[in-house]
Design a protein around this motif. Sequence first.
Motif, PDB file in Angstrom:
ATOM      1  N   ALA A 191       0.823  -1.209   0.000  1.00  0.00           N
ATOM      2  CA  ALA A 191       0.000   0.000   0.000  1.00  0.00           C
ATOM      3  C   ALA A 191       0.858   1.259   0.000  1.00  0.00           C
ATOM      4  CB  ALA A 191      -0.934   0.000   1.205  1.00  0.00           C
ATOM      5  N   LEU A 192       1.930   1.262   0.774  1.00  0.00           N
ATOM      6  CA  LEU A 192       2.810   2.427   0.795  1.00  0.00           C
ATOM      7  C   LEU A 192       3.557   2.579  -0.530  1.00  0.00           C
ATOM      8  CD1 LEU A 192       4.281   2.622   4.388  1.00  0.00           C
ATOM      9  CD2 LEU A 192       2.047   3.286   3.507  1.00  0.00           C
ATOM     10  N   ARG A 193       3.903   1.466  -1.144  1.00  0.00           N
ATOM     11  CA  ARG A 193       4.569   1.523  -2.460  1.00  0.00           C
ATOM     12  C   ARG A 193       3.612   2.128  -3.500  1.00  0.00           C
ATOM     13  NH1 ARG A 193       8.673  -1.480  -5.096  1.00  0.00           N
ATOM     14  NH2 ARG A 193       8.893  -0.611  -7.190  1.00  0.00           N
ATOM     15  N   VAL A 194       2.353   1.740  -3.437  1.00  0.00           N
ATOM     16  CA  VAL A 194       1.375   2.254  -4.387  1.00  0.00           C
ATOM     17  C   VAL A 194       1.141   3.746  -4.171  1.00  0.00           C
ATOM     18  CG1 VAL A 194      -1.079   2.186  -5.017  1.00  0.00           C
ATOM     19  CG2 VAL A 194       0.218   0.058  -4.808  1.00  0.00           C
ATOM     20  N   ARG A 195       1.085   4.185  -2.948  1.00  0.00           N
ATOM     21  CA  ARG A 195       0.811   5.590  -2.655  1.00  0.00           C
ATOM     22  C   ARG A 195       2.002   6.486  -2.977  1.00  0.00           C
ATOM     23  NH1 ARG A 195      -1.358   7.990   2.218  1.00  0.00           N
ATOM     24  NH2 ARG A 195      -1.680   9.589   0.639  1.00  0.00           N
ATOM     25  N   GLY A 196       3.201   5.942  -2.932  1.00  0.00           N
ATOM     26  CA  GLY A 196       4.364   6.746  -3.257  1.00  0.00           C
ATOM     27  C   GLY A 196       4.724   7.720  -2.152  1.00  0.00           C
ATOM     28  N   PRO A 197       5.363   8.845  -2.475  1.00  0.00           N
ATOM     29  CA  PRO A 197       5.822   9.794  -1.453  1.00  0.00           C
ATOM     30  C   PRO A 197       4.710  10.297  -0.535  1.00  0.00           C
ATOM     31  CG  PRO A 197       6.803  10.313  -3.573  1.00  0.00           C
ATOM     32  CD  PRO A 197       5.775   9.259  -3.831  1.00  0.00           C
ATOM     33  N   ALA A 198       3.462  10.331  -1.029  1.00  0.00           N
ATOM     34  CA  ALA A 198       2.360  10.826  -0.205  1.00  0.00           C
ATOM     35  C   ALA A 198       2.135   9.950   1.021  1.00  0.00           C
ATOM     36  CB  ALA A 198       1.074  10.898  -1.029  1.00  0.00           C
ATOM     37  N   ALA A 199       2.635   8.722   0.990  1.00  0.00           N
ATOM     38  CA  ALA A 199       2.433   7.808   2.115  1.00  0.00           C
ATOM     39  C   ALA A 199       3.172   8.261   3.363  1.00  0.00           C
ATOM     40  CB  ALA A 199       2.892   6.402   1.730  1.00  0.00           C
ATOM     41  N   THR A 200       4.155   9.145   3.193  1.00  0.00           N
ATOM     42  CA  THR A 200       4.931   9.602   4.348  1.00  0.00           C
ATOM     43  C   THR A 200       4.327  10.831   5.008  1.00  0.00           C
ATOM     44  OG1 THR A 200       6.356  11.012   2.986  1.00  0.00           O
ATOM     45  CG2 THR A 200       7.031   8.712   3.293  1.00  0.00           C
ATOM     46  N   LEU A 201       3.252  11.367   4.436  1.00  0.00           N
ATOM     47  CA  LEU A 201       2.646  12.591   4.952  1.00  0.00           C
ATOM     48  C   LEU A 201       1.421  12.269   5.788  1.00  0.00           C
ATOM     49  CD1 LEU A 201       2.814  14.762   1.702  1.00  0.00           C
ATOM     50  CD2 LEU A 201       4.474  14.660   3.571  1.00  0.00           C
ATOM     51  N   THR A 202       1.205  13.043   6.846  1.00  0.00           N
ATOM     52  CA  THR A 202       0.016  12.889   7.670  1.00  0.00           C
ATOM     53  C   THR A 202      -0.680  14.237   7.797  1.00  0.00           C
ATOM     54  OG1 THR A 202       1.276  13.281   9.707  1.00  0.00           O
ATOM     55  CG2 THR A 202       0.968  10.987   9.021  1.00  0.00           C
ATOM     56  N   ALA A 203      -1.960  14.186   8.127  1.00  0.00           N
ATOM     57  CA  ALA A 203      -2.741  15.404   8.309  1.00  0.00           C
ATOM     58  C   ALA A 203      -2.664  15.860   9.750  1.00  0.00           C
ATOM     59  CB  ALA A 203      -4.196  15.154   7.913  1.00  0.00           C
ATOM     60  N   THR A 204      -2.866  17.141   9.970  1.00  0.00           N
ATOM     61  CA  THR A 204      -2.957  17.648  11.335  1.00  0.00           C
ATOM     62  C   THR A 204      -4.356  17.405  11.864  1.00  0.00           C
ATOM     63  OG1 THR A 204      -3.526  19.830  10.483  1.00  0.00           O
ATOM     64  CG2 THR A 204      -1.205  19.402  10.959  1.00  0.00           C
ATOM     65  N   PRO A 205      -4.526  17.301  13.178  1.00  0.00           N
ATOM     66  CA  PRO A 205      -5.834  16.987  13.737  1.00  0.00           C
ATOM     67  C   PRO A 205      -6.915  17.945  13.266  1.00  0.00           C
ATOM     68  CG  PRO A 205      -4.148  16.836  15.424  1.00  0.00           C
ATOM     69  CD  PRO A 205      -3.491  17.419  14.214  1.00  0.00           C
ATOM     70  N   GLY A 206      -8.052  17.347  12.879  1.00  0.00           N
ATOM     71  CA  GLY A 206      -9.200  18.144  12.486  1.00  0.00           C
ATOM     72  C   GLY A 206      -9.186  18.599  11.046  1.00  0.00           C
ATOM     73  N   SER A 207      -8.100  18.302  10.302  1.00  0.00           N
ATOM     74  CA  SER A 207      -8.023  18.795   8.927  1.00  0.00           C
ATOM     75  C   SER A 207      -8.530  17.791   7.918  1.00  0.00           C
ATOM     76  CB  SER A 207      -6.563  19.139   8.577  1.00  0.00           C
ATOM     77  OG  SER A 207      -5.755  17.977   8.596  1.00  0.00           O
ATOM     78  N   ALA A 208      -8.838  16.577   8.380  1.00  0.00           N
ATOM     79  CA  ALA A 208      -9.283  15.542   7.457  1.00  0.00           C
ATOM     80  C   ALA A 208     -10.644  15.894   6.880  1.00  0.00           C
ATOM     81  CB  ALA A 208      -9.364  14.196   8.168  1.00  0.00           C
ATOM     82  N   THR A 209     -10.826  15.612   5.620  1.00  0.00           N
ATOM     83  CA  THR A 209     -12.109  15.840   4.986  1.00  0.00           C
ATOM     84  C   THR A 209     -12.899  14.554   4.956  1.00  0.00           C
ATOM     85  OG1 THR A 209     -11.128  15.383   2.834  1.00  0.00           O
ATOM     86  CG2 THR A 209     -11.217  17.682   3.545  1.00  0.00           C
ATOM     87  N   PRO A 210     -14.235  14.615   4.930  1.00  0.00           N
ATOM     88  CA  PRO A 210     -15.036  13.393   4.896  1.00  0.00           C
ATOM     89  C   PRO A 210     -14.631  12.502   3.730  1.00  0.00           C
ATOM     90  CG  PRO A 210     -16.421  15.309   5.314  1.00  0.00           C
ATOM     91  CD  PRO A 210     -15.055  15.827   4.977  1.00  0.00           C
ATOM     92  N   GLY A 211     -14.518  11.206   4.052  1.00  0.00           N
ATOM     93  CA  GLY A 211     -14.172  10.250   3.016  1.00  0.00           C
ATOM     94  C   GLY A 211     -12.690  10.099   2.780  1.00  0.00           C
ATOM     95  N   SER A 212     -11.869  10.845   3.504  1.00  0.00           N
ATOM     96  CA  SER A 212     -10.426  10.768   3.281  1.00  0.00           C
ATOM     97  C   SER A 212      -9.807   9.536   3.894  1.00  0.00           C
ATOM     98  CB  SER A 212      -9.742  12.003   3.866  1.00  0.00           C
ATOM     99  OG  SER A 212      -9.810  11.979   5.289  1.00  0.00           O
ATOM    100  N   GLY A 213     -10.530   8.921   4.849  1.00  0.00           N
ATOM    101  CA  GLY A 213      -9.974   7.777   5.552  1.00  0.00           C
ATOM    102  C   GLY A 213      -9.165   8.175   6.758  1.00  0.00           C
ATOM    103  N   ALA A 214      -8.891   9.483   6.951  1.00  0.00           N
ATOM    104  CA  ALA A 214      -8.179   9.935   8.139  1.00  0.00           C
ATOM    105  C   ALA A 214      -9.166  10.156   9.263  1.00  0.00           C
ATOM    106  CB  ALA A 214      -7.437  11.234   7.832  1.00  0.00           C
TER     107      ALA A 214
END
Length: 403
Positions: free
Chosen positions: A325-348
């Motif tokens: 899964a991390l290989r498929v996502r690429g560099p974005a897999a290393t990034l995380t969102a700050t609390p409360g910034s997730a949008t509906p459906g993002s999975g965060a």
Amino acid sequence: MSSVEEFRAAIRDWLQARLSGEFAALKGLGGPGREHEAFAERLAWERHMAEDGWTCVGWPEEYGGRGASLAQQLAFHEEYALADAPARVNHIGEQLLGPTLIDHGTEEQKARFLPRIRAVEELWCQGYSEPGAGSDLAAVRTRAVRDGDSGDWIVDGQKTWTSLAHHAQWCFVLARTTPRAPGTRPHAGLSYLLVPLDQPGVTIRPITQLTGTSEFNEVFFDGARTPAGHVVGAPGDGWRVALATLGYERGVSTLGQQVGFRRELDALTALARANGAADDPLVHDRLVRAWAGLRTLRAHALCGADPSLTKLAWSHWHRDLGELALRVRGPAATLTATPGSATPGSGAYADPGSHGDPGSYELDDWQRLFLFSRADTIYAGSSEIQRTLLAERVLGLPKEPRP
């Protein structure tokens, strides 16, 4: 008994009708690394299932089940997953302890505990692993002795990695009730006890995981009590009963788990096609191997393969999927969102009511999969132990030296 297709249609129609209104918001919630999500609401949902007879479908009818065949149970799990129904909260009681009591419990134990498991009135956790005695259950140090006055079992010791203990009312505990005599087998003298958790002498402490949540716990017993009749099997026969429970955990009950695996693989394949990762021959090859591996897991469960082989296979398959899964996502897999910034459906997620605390970051579904699946090859029996069991019991190789 209805046919498999009739059974499938019945549960599909029921789910479609019930997963609406007050329960519609529960779709997709819960699961490994997300057990804190809407737990009270998911508990209410499962009790609603029980009222309509959709819990414990594989149990014999005389114990409140539907007597569903293996094919019907598979149909149930598939339809449940296809409906995006919430993760179950009563798996340990329904899939592990219930079958153990049906096969090894007394009539009094069945009458006392099975109806409450089926109705989701009492939740259970598993008291096997300990510090220094994880996969090597014969080395457990938790002890239980009989009280000469009341006849109760008095339990002292510590269990760890106890899934959902903070929600459970009861724990089935593997404890030493007879000191090991020189020259005897390591597991001689163990007993399988049913211990209430809501009592003095029981302390439950959460273990914060890499995902920031706390499905797992430490459970401390300090003079905790349980009645004399709450030992499953004869005193000292706990090893045989405990192995039976592990067989249920690693056998048929994995069918439902595999349906979830298939959904993860389908979603990851769709992502790889959408972002172009599937054009990489190495990624494409790993996706194909994952598909073939999942078909193998299903075949193992349906044919009743050795529980150690089943556990070894699914745990490595799922861990590898997390890495893919991390290989498929690429560099974005290393990034995380700050609390409360997730949008509906993002999975965060950031759930202030969770048992754990996600802290200063949020994980998406793929990051959570990667982190939580690191434990798959350890809990429920480490891969090293499973390979040793297969070597000795299936291949007939010499036993490893033991102290």
